[in-house]
Motif scaffolding. Structure first.
Motif, PDB file in Angstrom:
ATOM      1  N   SER A  26       0.891 -22.108  16.845  1.00  0.00           N
ATOM      2  CA  SER A  26      -0.980 -21.588  16.157  1.00  0.00           C
ATOM      3  C   SER A  26      -0.390 -23.074  14.869  1.00  0.00           C
ATOM      4  O   SER A  26      -1.093 -23.361  14.907  1.00  0.00           O
ATOM      5  CB  SER A  26      -0.593 -20.236  16.035  1.00  0.00           C
ATOM      6  N   GLY A  38      -0.992 -18.717  21.228  1.00  0.00           N
ATOM      7  CA  GLY A  38      -0.186 -18.058  20.306  1.00  0.00           C
ATOM      8  C   GLY A  38       0.726 -17.113  21.716  1.00  0.00           C
ATOM      9  O   GLY A  38       1.821 -16.981  20.232  1.00  0.00           O
ATOM     10  N   GLU A  39       0.394 -16.809  22.147  1.00  0.00           N
ATOM     11  CA  GLU A  39       1.335 -16.085  23.161  1.00  0.00           C
ATOM     12  C   GLU A  39       2.379 -16.999  23.631  1.00  0.00           C
ATOM     13  O   GLU A  39       3.524 -16.926  23.508  1.00  0.00           O
ATOM     14  CB  GLU A  39       0.262 -15.700  24.304  1.00  0.00           C
ATOM     15  N   ILE A  56      -3.430 -25.759  13.934  1.00  0.00           N
ATOM     16  CA  ILE A  56      -3.988 -25.625  12.372  1.00  0.00           C
ATOM     17  C   ILE A  56      -3.408 -26.897  12.021  1.00  0.00           C
ATOM     18  O   ILE A  56      -4.124 -27.600  11.750  1.00  0.00           O
ATOM     19  CB  ILE A  56      -3.679 -24.721  11.659  1.00  0.00           C
ATOM     20  N   GLY A  75       3.940 -19.458  20.493  1.00  0.00           N
ATOM     21  CA  GLY A  75       3.982 -18.419  19.267  1.00  0.00           C
ATOM     22  C   GLY A  75       3.022 -18.850  17.982  1.00  0.00           C
ATOM     23  O   GLY A  75       2.402 -19.834  18.084  1.00  0.00           O
ATOM     24  N   PHE A  76       4.047 -18.442  16.601  1.00  0.00           N
ATOM     25  CA  PHE A  76       3.176 -19.137  15.418  1.00  0.00           C
ATOM     26  C   PHE A  76       3.605 -20.148  15.519  1.00  0.00           C
ATOM     27  O   PHE A  76       2.675 -21.383  14.780  1.00  0.00           O
ATOM     28  CB  PHE A  76       4.012 -18.418  14.173  1.00  0.00           C
ATOM     29  N   ILE A  93      -1.840 -13.001  21.003  1.00  0.00           N
ATOM     30  CA  ILE A  93      -0.838 -13.597  19.752  1.00  0.00           C
ATOM     31  C   ILE A  93      -0.257 -13.000  18.757  1.00  0.00           C
ATOM     32  O   ILE A  93       0.890 -13.335  19.212  1.00  0.00           O
ATOM     33  CB  ILE A  93      -1.937 -13.701  19.047  1.00  0.00           C
ATOM     34  N   GLY A  94       0.201 -11.345  19.002  1.00  0.00           N
ATOM     35  CA  GLY A  94       1.466 -10.978  17.613  1.00  0.00           C
ATOM     36  C   GLY A  94       2.331 -10.889  18.482  1.00  0.00           C
ATOM     37  O   GLY A  94       3.819 -11.104  18.302  1.00  0.00           O
ATOM     38  N   SER A  95       2.513 -10.818  20.336  1.00  0.00           N
ATOM     39  CA  SER A  95       3.585 -11.084  21.066  1.00  0.00           C
ATOM     40  C   SER A  95       4.051 -11.809  20.828  1.00  0.00           C
ATOM     41  O   SER A  95       5.396 -11.931  21.761  1.00  0.00           O
ATOM     42  CB  SER A  95       3.079 -10.274  22.497  1.00  0.00           C
ATOM     43  N   GLY A  96       3.353 -13.418  21.346  1.00  0.00           N
ATOM     44  CA  GLY A  96       4.359 -13.836  20.827  1.00  0.00           C
ATOM     45  C   GLY A  96       5.347 -14.612  20.008  1.00  0.00           C
ATOM     46  O   GLY A  96       5.831 -15.069  20.433  1.00  0.00           O
ATOM     47  N   GLY A  97       5.786 -14.174  18.826  1.00  0.00           N
ATOM     48  CA  GLY A  97       6.463 -14.016  18.634  1.00  0.00           C
ATOM     49  C   GLY A  97       6.046 -15.562  17.168  1.00  0.00           C
ATOM     50  O   GLY A  97       5.571 -16.058  17.776  1.00  0.00           O
ATOM     51  N   LEU A  98       7.723 -16.087  16.593  1.00  0.00           N
ATOM     52  CA  LEU A  98       7.392 -17.021  16.513  1.00  0.00           C
ATOM     53  C   LEU A  98       7.893 -18.246  16.887  1.00  0.00           C
ATOM     54  O   LEU A  98       6.813 -19.363  17.107  1.00  0.00           O
ATOM     55  CB  LEU A  98       9.044 -17.391  15.472  1.00  0.00           C
TER      56      LEU A  98
END
Lengths: 857, 373
Positions: free
Chosen positions: B280, B272-273, B284, B276-277, B238-243
């Motif tokens: 996500s 998420g990957e 949500i 990205g954000f 998820i983090g590496s998905g970036g924006l």
């Protein structure tokens, strides 16, 4: 508070929840995205370990005994395949490698092996290329360099080197530094020094893409080889020892066959059966009479009995039958032989269902596997051997020599075995000055290369059944027989403790003692105190023996007759016979007794120790012999740097009681530790056990002045650049404070065993020695082993022993040789040692062919 | 059947529900296709399986939407008892064990998880109980409410399924709260829950693997390759998905399947990957709309029973979403709670659709003349 308001509050809680998620996602995906990207990239790198080459093994002269060559292996990275991918993959691999798919599947499903599994070792370049070019068929499969163990010297030193194999469950549990794919030492120094030999595996890191294709090589660290062993073994001596052991064993087998053929010529088949019938009948009668006697005794003692009136034993035994096949095999004609007509200890006979096979022997037999049936859930085979029908189940013995190994619908596998055929030859050469092992072997042996690719069924059948992989030099335990007389010999000299010459005045056994010089030297009146204390009679009943006093010195002569009668505690007499009986040695002093291997002399030493047990000398005489034996390293492991070493056994009263309590079959269940047991031990029989290494090492201590060295086979361990990692310093296990005179006399007497042309028991074996025979000393031994319960009726089976030393002037080598079931020590073990000594003293040109010596203990 | 029912659907709710479901299918496909393809299998295999359940779920949603909750209320007792009995069955030999937990019932071709049905039954039972009591709630009613949850909780504890137990606890608190619990009662229950949780840990009533699983997220580095492996891999993904994400099928983590069970519990990782954000946030956001609609429906409910059912359903969804996504980004322990309408899994999708259908039926009948006193 209204419901909508509370719903609103619930909504706020939810907004709170989602805000937490949002904030966290923002920090991860926006603020710290870079850091996560790096970690994700690292994730795409797969790490493969490449095995390190094992260290080499060299002999003391720089000859390579074990090394490695470079090969290719196919491995599977289990992390790159899914569980349901394994089916098709194993199908493909099975087809490619031409192996059963089930085996590969089993390999892949083995979960204890870590993520890397080796599916094929030593593959060709073409095979490697094919695997790498067809990744869609072989997902997760990779090719890595793999060192393959080589043993350039083949069988030379195999038992010292040992062999390697894949770790088992226990190995994996015990060792953290290995995984299921590593090889590790299973025996010999390969096992004892495994951790030093292992080395450090290399690492290959490569990047894979989303389709699991390898993109690039990221990093490569070469493996570093393990440390190399430099042995104390001299491979030339080792090779000679192995050749001599093999020759000796073959010679023993040929001699055995000659005897058998003679026995067969002497008696026709019918005569043999008739003789067997007579023997069986006599045996049955004897048993019946014994029973009757026991019954009479019971009646006399007034004990109530349930048996009816005792009648004549002859009538009670009824008809006696003998199994003809049993008789024939017992008389050797039906025992297994090889193509050259020489006996083999065990042979495998496979008969197809409905077919037949030849059971080898001087008189071969035809065995037919007629049918198989299930009785009570067990398979029972109907076999016809030479017209006689047998119904046999698993493990059943039948037709004299045969035993069922395996029954199936398709075939019957039998063991065709011979309990008399010489089975094994074991030898050790030591340096008595530091305990270094110069050569060590047991034959049959093996080529450790066989284990690199895994042992075939044939190899296992031919070698495993005779325990060829076991190092009997440290794992074999034998009654050391007369070689053990050196222990009471040293005791006698050190303690100034000599037997009572019971030949004097004892009419029962005194007849041969005529014309000797014994009369002159025999003590008439002596006030010699022994062991610093006055000698007092222990057993007042032994009046006539008390009248006799012990010999005073090692040169006092003893009447060494063929037979020995002594009184037991209950006053009855028992007879023991010397090996030379019905002959006799005549008068001999301690030295002559050792040279001629007179049993009586040493029995009497033990008997005197026994009779004087618990006297007020302050010495525990009952355990004095054991003390000496243990002092020389018998009865406990030497701690040699080889695995699986056995302890041997020096029995005593405490041991006897403990064995009896455990119901062990090694001791009598009634009665206690008696003088007879101590006497047996004095001549290396009874319960005493020693490994060939202990025999050599004990002798080494006796001839070097009393230092018991810890034997060792590895001189030093060096790294790739030749720097010494560890060095084995000679270690002293025990220091016996021997009088230098004892060592000098022992060496002189051992020299006489070889060189005394009148009584030396090894004289004939060393006849053709050549130059320098006067520098050789030794002691023969013949151990009685009784393998088959009925063998006594036909023939006793002996094992041959020889321990030797050279040069006697300043010992450099000690040797021990054991030929299991080989016959007498003088006949077969001494000639083997002779060849090795010829090699050691005079070089390869000095070695002359093995010829059997005279039958002597 | 109410002749006006189908004429007044909540279109926003339905569109959001369908959108989430379809996005879920896409994510399941992206997460499973490369692995299946690499093995030479049909890359759409998992997609097809889930699509079938989505279809079934839609139908169930539609049918339940037409059901009058007033009618359902009469069967709340049998539904509750029946679902509780199913929880007993799953513990017997009929139950199927997956890993160390026993959560499934095997009915030939169909397998289902009774705990999903139990969640709805508990909501119905709680609502029915509270609908009959006055406001503020008596201690007696609160106690009965606890009992209603405690029975299935105890059975689920034996499976064991800690995630579902937590859902029960949260739903109980939420429903009691909107049902008119006093602040004192709320305070008491909150303290009791905290004390109970600590007690369970202290008395070692839960097995060590459960504690490990729950606490591994606090310090994942120490068990990087063992317990929290999923979580660490998921967090990296998820983090590496970036924006804006790596793009569909470009997620090295997801597509290389470094994240196990990603099509079920860890489906949000794929979002998420790959997206990205932004992706996500959209997911949500969609869930927020869904929950906003549910809370609105609750307020508009024609009777107290319906109101409480919808509030319960909303709480259940909210808690699932929070725990599940929180788990993939390592702020919540790994509990095995699925993400509603996105995680692969038949029973979950159908049961969640039925729950949503119940709420929708409340919306359809919001102005029905019949009053439930």
């Amino acid at each position: 508070m209204t419901s909508p308001l509370r719903i609103g509050i619930l909504g706020l809680v939810m907004i709170g929840f989602f805000s937490i998620l949002g904030i966290r996602l923002w920090t991860m995906q926006v603020t710290e995205a870079q850091a996560y990207e790096t970690r994700a990239e690292d994730n795409q790198v797969r790490v493969v370990l490449t095995p390190a080459p094992r260290g080499d093994i060299w002999d003391s002269k720089g000859v390579k005994l074990a090394g490695t060559r470079s090969a290719l292996a196919a491995i599977i990275d289990l992390a790159l395949i899914e569980a349901d991918e394994r089916g098709p993959l194993s199908q493909n691999l099975a087809a490619f490698l031409d192996e059963p798919a089930s085996e590969i599947e089993e390999l892949l499903s083995a979960t204890n092996l870590g993520s890397q599994i080796t599916v094929a070792t030593d593959i060709t370049d073409a095979q490697a290329t094919f695997l790498l070019e067809h990744r869609e068929m072989f997902p997760g499969v990779n090719v890595i360099p793999q060192p393959v163990r080589t043993y350039p010297a083949g069988e030379v030193g195999a038992h010292v080197i040992g062999y390697i194999g894949k770790p088992n469950e226990q190995d994996l549990e015990e060792r953290d530094d290995i995984n299921g794919e590593d090889f590790l030492g299973k025996a010999g120094v390969e096992r004892a020094y495994d951790e030093l030999l292992q080395g450090v595996p290399g690492v290959v890191e490569y990047k894979v893409d989303a389709r699991r294709k390898v993109l690039s090589l990221e990093n490569e660290v070469s493996p570093s080889a393990g440390g190399s062993l430099i042995l104390t073994i001299d491979s030339e001596v080792q090779a000679q020892l192995q050749t001599s052991l093999q020759n000796g064993l073959m010679q023993a087998r040929r001699l055995e066959m000659e005897e058998r053929r003679l026995a067969i010529e002497e008696q026709s088949r019918d005569q043999r059966v008739a003789q067997a019938l007579r023997d069986a009948r006599a045996e049955a009668l004897e048993q019946a009479l014994e029973e009757k006697e026991a019954l009479d005794a019971a009646v006399e003692a007034g004990e109530p009995t349930t048996t009816t009136t005792p009648d004549d034993g002859e009538r009670r035994i009824g008809p006696v039958e003998v199994d003809e096949a049993d008789v024939l095999s017992s008389l050797y004609s039906g025992l297994p032989i090889d193509a050259d007509g020489i006996c083999v200890p065990v042979q495998r006979v496979t008969i197809p269902h409905g077919g037949s096979a030849t059971v080898t022997g001087i008189e071969p037999r035809l065995a037919k596997f007629e049918s198989v049936a299930t009785v009570d859930g067990e398979l029972v085979a109907h076999v016809v051997v030479e017209g006689k029908s047998y119904k046999v189940g698993d493990h059943d013995p039948f037709a004299g020599t045969l035993r069922v190994l395996e029954i199936s619908e398709d075939r019957l596998i039998l063991n065709h075995s011979d309990p008399w055929c010489p089975i094994r030859a074991v030898g050790v050469v030591l340096d008595p000055n530091d305990g270094a092992v110069i050569a060590m072997s047991s034959y049959p042996t093996f080529d450790p290369t066989a284990f690199v690719d895994g042992l075939s069924v044939d190899q296992w059948n031919s070698l495993g059944t005779v325990s060829a992989f076991t190092n009997f030099a440290v794992q074999g335990q034998y009654a050391p027989a007369s070689t053990f007389k050196t222990v009471p010999y040293v005791l006698a000299l050190e303690e100034n403790y000599y037997p009572i010459n019971r030949g004097v005045g004892d009419k029962e056994i005194g007849e041969e003692q005529t014309g000797g010089s014994t009369q002159d030297d025999a003590p008439v009146v002596s006030t010699t105190t022994l062991l610093d204390g006055p000698q007092t009679p222990v057993n007042p009943e032994d009046q006539d023996e008390d009248a006799l006093l012990p010999l005073r010195s090692d040169t006092d002569e003893y009447s060494c007759t063929g037979e020995f009668r002594f009184r037991l505690n209950d006053g009855s007499f028992q007879t023991k016979r010397d090996w030379i009986w019905p002959g006799a040695h005549g008068p001999l002093d301690l030295h002559g007794a050792l040279q001629a291997s007179c049993d009586l002399y040493f029995w009497d030493v033990a008997l005197r120790l026994w009779n004087e047990r618990g006297d007020d000398s302050g010495i525990d005489k009952e355990n004095l012999l054991q003390e000496y034996a243990r002092g020389f390293g018998f009865g406990s492991t030497t701690g040699i740097d080889l695995p699986f070493e056995r302890e041997g056994l020096i029995p005593d009263r405490a041991w006897f009681i403990s064995e009896q309590r455990d119901g062990s079959p090694r001791v009598r269940q009634d009665g206690s530790w008696v003088g007879g047991d101590l006497m047996d031990m004095a001549v290396g029989q009874g319960a005493v056990l020693a490994t060939p290494l202990q025999m050599a090492n004990g002798l080494a201590a006796m001839v070097n002045g009393g230092t018991v060295w810890q034997p060792y086979v590895v001189e030093e361990v060096v790294d790739q650049d030749g720097n010494v990692i560890t060095e084995n310093q000679p270690t002293i296990l025990n220091q016996m404070d021997l009088d230098p005179r004892t060592t000098t006399l022992l060496l002189a007497d051992l020299q006489q065993v070889v060189n005394n042309q009148e009584r030396g028991t090894a004289r004939s074996a060393f006849r053709d020695f050549g130059e320098g025979v006067e520098l050789i000393g030794g002691k023969t031994g013949t151990g009685e082993i009784i393998k088959a319960p009925r063998s006594e009726r036909f023939r006793q089976v002996d094992s041959a022993f020889f321990i030797g030393v050279a040069p006697v002037t300043d010992p450099e080598y000690v040797i021990s040789v054991v030929i299991e079931r080989g016959g007498s020590g003088g006949r077969i073990a001494a000639p083997v040692a002779r060849q090795v000594f010829q090699f050691l003293m005079n070089g390869p040109e000095g070695v002359t062919p093995i010829a059997p010596g005279l039958d002597a203990d | 059947m109410d002749p006006h029912g189908l004429a007044r659907p909540d279109l926003v709710l339905i569109i959001t529900y369908v959108a989430i479901s379809l996005l879920g299918l896409l994510m399941i496909y992206s997460a499973t296709a490369p692995g299946l393809e690499a093995r030479g299998l049909d890359p759409t295999r998992e997609l097809k399986a889930q699509a079938f359940f989505v279809l079934v779920g839609f139908i169930v949603f539609a049918i339940v939407s037409t059901v009058d909750l007033t009618e359902v209320r009469r069967f709340v007792g049998p539904i509750y008892i029946g679902s509780t009995l199913l929880l007993v069955v799953v513990l017997t030999s009929l139950g199927d064990s997956e890993g160390v937990a026993q959560r499934w019932i095997d009915l030939g071709p169909i397998q289902f998880q009774p705990s999903e049905i139990s969640k709805i039954a508990v909501i119905l039972m709680l609502a029915s109980l509270l609908a009959r009591s006055g406001i503020p709630l008596s201690w007696r009613t609160v106690a009965r409410g606890i009992l209603v949850v405690a029975i299935p909780s105890a059975l689920i504890f034996l499976q064991p399924d800690l995630g579902t137990m937590l859902v029960f606890a949260f739903v109980l608190l939420a429903v009691l709260f909107v049902g008119g619990m006093t602040m004192r009662q709320l305070g008491f229950l909150t303290v009791a829950t905290i004390v109970g949780t600590v007690g369970v840990f202290q008395l070692k009533l839960i097995k060590s693997y459960q504690i490990d699983r729950l606490t591994a997220f606090i310090d994942p580095g120490s068990h990087e390759l063992t317990l929290s492996y999923n979580q660490v891999q998921s967090e990296i993904a998820i983090g590496s998905g970036g924006l804006v994400g790596k793009g569909l099928f470009e997620g090295s983590q997801t597509n290389l399947q470094f994240v196990p069970v990603q099509s079920s519990d860890f489906i949000f990782t794929a979002v998420g990957e790959q997206f990205g954000f932004i992706g996500s946030a959209i997911v949500i956001g969609l869930f927020s709309i869904l929950l906003f609609r549910l809370l609105s429906i609750a307020v508009a409910a024609k009777d107290r029973f319906s109101f409480l059912v919808v509030a319960g359903v909303a709480s259940m969804f909210a808690f699932h979403i929070f725990i599940n996504i929180g788990m993939t980004i390592r702020i919540m322990p790994v509990t095995g709670l699925p993400l509603p309408f996105m995680s692969a899994g038949g029973t979950v999708f159908v049961a969640m659709s039925a729950a949503l259908g119940l709420a929708h039926s409340v919306w359809i009948r919001r102005r029905s003349p019949v009053a439930d006193q």
